[in-house]
Design a protein around this motif. Structure first.
Motif, PDB file in Angstrom:
ATOM      1  N   VAL A 113       9.053  95.953  71.272  1.00 42.26           N
ATOM      2  CA  VAL A 113       9.865  97.047  71.825  1.00 42.26           C
ATOM      3  C   VAL A 113      10.040  98.099  70.742  1.00 42.26           C
ATOM      4  N   GLN A 114      10.272  99.330  71.191  1.00 37.77           N
ATOM      5  CA  GLN A 114      10.517 100.413  70.270  1.00 37.77           C
ATOM      6  C   GLN A 114      11.796 101.144  70.662  1.00 37.77           C
ATOM      7  N   VAL A 121       8.744  93.404  66.685  1.00 39.82           N
ATOM      8  CA  VAL A 121       7.419  92.924  67.084  1.00 39.82           C
ATOM      9  C   VAL A 121       7.324  91.418  66.865  1.00 39.82           C
ATOM     10  N   VAL A 122       6.704  90.740  67.832  1.00 42.44           N
ATOM     11  CA  VAL A 122       6.371  89.323  67.674  1.00 42.44           C
ATOM     12  C   VAL A 122       4.870  89.241  67.420  1.00 42.44           C
ATOM     13  N   ALA A 123       4.472  88.654  66.268  1.00 43.98           N
ATOM     14  CA  ALA A 123       3.042  88.530  65.929  1.00 43.98           C
ATOM     15  C   ALA A 123       2.873  87.441  64.873  1.00 43.98           C
ATOM     16  N   ASP A 124       1.646  86.883  64.787  1.00 45.55           N
ATOM     17  CA  ASP A 124       1.357  85.890  63.740  1.00 45.55           C
ATOM     18  C   ASP A 124       1.448  86.551  62.367  1.00 45.55           C
ATOM     19  N   GLU A 125       1.852  85.775  61.370  1.00 42.58           N
ATOM     20  CA  GLU A 125       2.070  86.328  60.036  1.00 42.58           C
ATOM     21  C   GLU A 125       0.816  86.994  59.465  1.00 42.58           C
ATOM     22  N   LYS A 126      -0.349  86.407  59.740  1.00 37.39           N
ATOM     23  CA  LYS A 126      -1.585  86.943  59.167  1.00 37.39           C
ATOM     24  C   LYS A 126      -1.888  88.361  59.661  1.00 37.39           C
ATOM     25  N   ASP A 127      -1.372  88.722  60.831  1.00 37.54           N
ATOM     26  CA  ASP A 127      -1.657  90.049  61.403  1.00 37.54           C
ATOM     27  C   ASP A 127      -0.608  91.105  61.043  1.00 37.54           C
ATOM     28  N   GLN A 128       0.497  90.676  60.450  1.00 40.23           N
ATOM     29  CA  GLN A 128       1.666  91.570  60.382  1.00 40.23           C
ATOM     30  C   GLN A 128       1.456  92.828  59.537  1.00 40.23           C
ATOM     31  N   ALA A 129       0.817  92.668  58.357  1.00 36.69           N
ATOM     32  CA  ALA A 129       0.633  93.835  57.482  1.00 36.69           C
ATOM     33  C   ALA A 129      -0.219  94.897  58.185  1.00 36.69           C
ATOM     34  N   ARG A 130      -1.296  94.436  58.835  1.00 35.42           N
ATOM     35  CA  ARG A 130      -2.186  95.386  59.530  1.00 35.42           C
ATOM     36  C   ARG A 130      -1.449  96.059  60.706  1.00 35.42           C
ATOM     37  N   ILE A 131      -0.703  95.268  61.472  1.00 34.89           N
ATOM     38  CA  ILE A 131       0.008  95.823  62.631  1.00 34.89           C
ATOM     39  C   ILE A 131       1.008  96.891  62.176  1.00 34.89           C
ATOM     40  N   GLU A 132       1.745  96.576  61.111  1.00 36.26           N
ATOM     41  CA  GLU A 132       2.727  97.537  60.604  1.00 36.26           C
ATOM     42  C   GLU A 132       2.047  98.852  60.219  1.00 36.26           C
ATOM     43  N   GLN A 133       0.901  98.715  59.524  1.00 35.96           N
ATOM     44  CA  GLN A 133       0.134  99.895  59.114  1.00 35.96           C
ATOM     45  C   GLN A 133      -0.338 100.695  60.332  1.00 35.96           C
ATOM     46  N   GLU A 134      -0.854  99.983  61.337  1.00 32.37           N
ATOM     47  CA  GLU A 134      -1.364 100.673  62.539  1.00 32.37           C
ATOM     48  C   GLU A 134      -0.259 101.408  63.284  1.00 32.37           C
ATOM     49  N   ILE A 135       0.921 100.789  63.324  1.00 32.24           N
ATOM     50  CA  ILE A 135       2.047 101.452  64.018  1.00 32.24           C
ATOM     51  C   ILE A 135       2.426 102.726  63.269  1.00 32.24           C
ATOM     52  N   LYS A 136       2.643 102.573  61.958  1.00 27.87           N
ATOM     53  CA  LYS A 136       3.184 103.702  61.190  1.00 27.87           C
ATOM     54  C   LYS A 136       2.244 104.898  61.106  1.00 27.87           C
ATOM     55  N   THR A 137       0.943 104.644  61.274  1.00 31.06           N
ATOM     56  CA  THR A 137      -0.015 105.749  61.162  1.00 31.06           C
ATOM     57  C   THR A 137      -0.482 106.267  62.519  1.00 31.06           C
ATOM     58  N   MET A 138       0.092 105.739  63.616  1.00 28.32           N
ATOM     59  CA  MET A 138      -0.354 106.166  64.943  1.00 28.32           C
ATOM     60  C   MET A 138       0.005 107.645  65.157  1.00 28.32           C
ATOM     61  N   PRO A 139      -1.019 108.499  65.394  1.00 28.39           N
ATOM     62  CA  PRO A 139      -0.736 109.934  65.499  1.00 28.39           C
ATOM     63  C   PRO A 139       0.248 110.237  66.637  1.00 28.39           C
ATOM     64  N   ASP A 140       1.010 111.256  66.512  1.00 30.72           N
ATOM     65  CA  ASP A 140       1.991 111.729  67.503  1.00 30.72           C
ATOM     66  C   ASP A 140       3.118 110.731  67.759  1.00 30.72           C
ATOM     67  N   TYR A 141       2.748 109.520  68.138  1.00 30.09           N
ATOM     68  CA  TYR A 141       3.751 108.524  68.505  1.00 30.09           C
ATOM     69  C   TYR A 141       4.670 108.160  67.332  1.00 30.09           C
ATOM     70  N   PHE A 142       4.033 107.858  66.158  1.00 30.57           N
ATOM     71  CA  PHE A 142       4.839 107.347  65.052  1.00 30.57           C
ATOM     72  C   PHE A 142       4.647 108.105  63.738  1.00 30.57           C
ATOM     73  N   ASN A 163      10.087  95.687  62.328  1.00 32.98           N
ATOM     74  CA  ASN A 163      10.692  94.378  62.055  1.00 32.98           C
ATOM     75  C   ASN A 163       9.919  93.310  62.812  1.00 32.98           C
ATOM     76  N   PHE A 164       9.452  92.290  62.078  1.00 32.12           N
ATOM     77  CA  PHE A 164       8.808  91.178  62.761  1.00 32.12           C
ATOM     78  C   PHE A 164       9.855  90.101  63.013  1.00 32.12           C
ATOM     79  N   ILE A 165       9.922  89.631  64.251  1.00 27.77           N
ATOM     80  CA  ILE A 165      10.947  88.650  64.621  1.00 27.77           C
ATOM     81  C   ILE A 165      10.314  87.525  65.424  1.00 27.77           C
ATOM     82  N   SER A 166      11.074  86.455  65.601  1.00 27.88           N
ATOM     83  CA  SER A 166      10.564  85.314  66.362  1.00 27.88           C
ATOM     84  C   SER A 166      10.649  85.628  67.860  1.00 27.88           C
TER      85      SER A 166
END
Ligand code: NDP
Length: 325
Positions: free
Chosen positions: A170-171, A203-224, A232-235
């Motif tokens: 959620v955002q 965001v709920v995601a496996d730990e191995k994916d978290q760094a990449r997901i965070e990067q993809e979110i923060k660099t998404m044009p217009d949206y973010f 925040n990664f949560i259970s």
């Protein structure tokens, strides 16, 4: 007294909200729900009969007003003029830049049918629009500020969910507190939406994916990318417990001067647990007004600005005179 018979067209979040809101208003009766899906596939909590969208014309004498709960992107531009050709209607069309076109199309249909069509009510557009204009009327010299949130943005949540490896997300759009405080002082009128709000993701995601997901979110044009974004990664348990409500809200501020030495501030704020239930509560009040205006011979499209308060309340005029004091 005879109750006002209301129909719901489209049974999503907003449609379910209208069903609940009608139950809180004793002068209104929910007379039917219309859907483009198979009517048998829907089971409304209120046990209200469900009919096919295409059957609607058979109910001209059974419904006093229809509340349209389709989406603004593609449903309402078609449905509102079509249904205003036979019924009084209310919609929550929120595609701001297209409101004049929508008004023109709906007005044409409603003028021809002799019905009243209230468009673009809810909270924004709707109650926020009323408060922006009220502020400008009373304080002609000043600035108007709108902040949204803290609230869940469907579009931004969807964008995060489309990233590979994201299981749930959620955002929330959150006003930046210091900027909000400054607005109350009349400062920052030239700031952009990105300078007034930050974005917070859960965001709920496996730990191995978290760094990449965070990067993809923060660099998404217009949206973010232009926004201050926190991820925040949560259970999954925490997600299900704390992040499934459709929270929203915001603030409208008018800050102006009545003279060189006197500054005045007008503020209207909303803090909503359920965006659709609250929006529905507004639509239901305007349904009452649409019916009453039409009873008095009114016709054509109306906005929130065109409807007097006295038509929105079930109270008698004698009662509202007492409420003035
Ligand atoms: P939904 O996506 O939940 O519903 C939109 C329509 O989609 C429904 O009317 C329904 O039509 C159809 N639908 C719903 N669920 C399903 C499903 N499971 N499968 C297939 N079709 C489905 O949107 P919301 O109710 O959340 O929002 C509707 C509109 O309200 C938004 O587009 C927005 O413009 C407006 N809005 C306005 C606000 C304001 O302040 N002015 C505030 C909040 C929202 P059918 O039954 O015919 O299939």
């Amino acid at each position: 007294a005879n109750n006002i018979r209301v129909g719901i067209v489209g049974y999503g979040n907003l449609g379910r909200g209208v069903e609940i809101a009608i139950s809180k208003n004793p002068d209104l009766t929910l007379a039917g729900i219309f859907t483009r899906r198979d009517p048998k596939s829907l089971t409304p909590a209120s046990k209200t009969p469900v009919y096919a969208y295409d059957e609607m014309s058979n109910f001209k004498d059974d419904m006093d007003v229809m509340i349209l709960c389709g989406g603004s992107a593609t449903d309402l531009p078609v449905m509102s003029p079509e249904i205003a050709g036979s019924f009084n209607i209310v919609d929550s069309f929120d595609n701001h830049s297209k409101i004049p076109d929508h008004f023109a199309a709906v007005n044409k249909a409603a003028e021809e049918s002799g019905k009243v069509a209230v468009i673009s009510v809810g909270w924004d557009p709707g109650l926020f629009s009323l408060n922006r204009l009220l502020g400008e009327i009373v304080l002609p010299q000043g600035d108007t500020f709108t902040f949204w949130g803290e609230g869940l943005s469907q579009g931004h949540s969807d964008a995060v969910r489309r990233i590979e490896g994201v299981k749930k997300a959620v955002q929330y759009t959150v006003p930046i507190e210091e900027v909000l405080q400054e607005a109350r002082e009349g400062k920052g009128a030239d700031l952009t939406s990105a300078q007034r709000h930050k974005r917070v993701c859960y965001v709920v995601a496996d730990e191995k994916d978290q760094a990449r997901i965070e990067q993809e979110i923060k660099t998404m044009p217009d949206y973010f990318a232009p926004y201050d974004t926190t991820v925040n990664f949560i259970s999954e348990e925490e997600f299900n417990k704390n992040h499934t409500k459709m929270k929203h809200g915001g603030v409208v501020i008018r800050s102006g001067k009545t003279s060189e030495e006197h500054k005045e501030t007008v503020e209207f704020s909303l803090n909503l647990d359920s965006n659709p239930e609250f929006t529905a509560s507004v639509l239901v009040a305007y349904a009452r007004a649409a019916f009453r205006l039409n009873q008095e011979g009114g016709k054509g499209a109306k906005t929130a600005f065109d409807i007097p308060f006295a038509y929105l309340t079930p109270k008698s005029h004698a009662q509202i005179l007492k409420d003035l004091l």
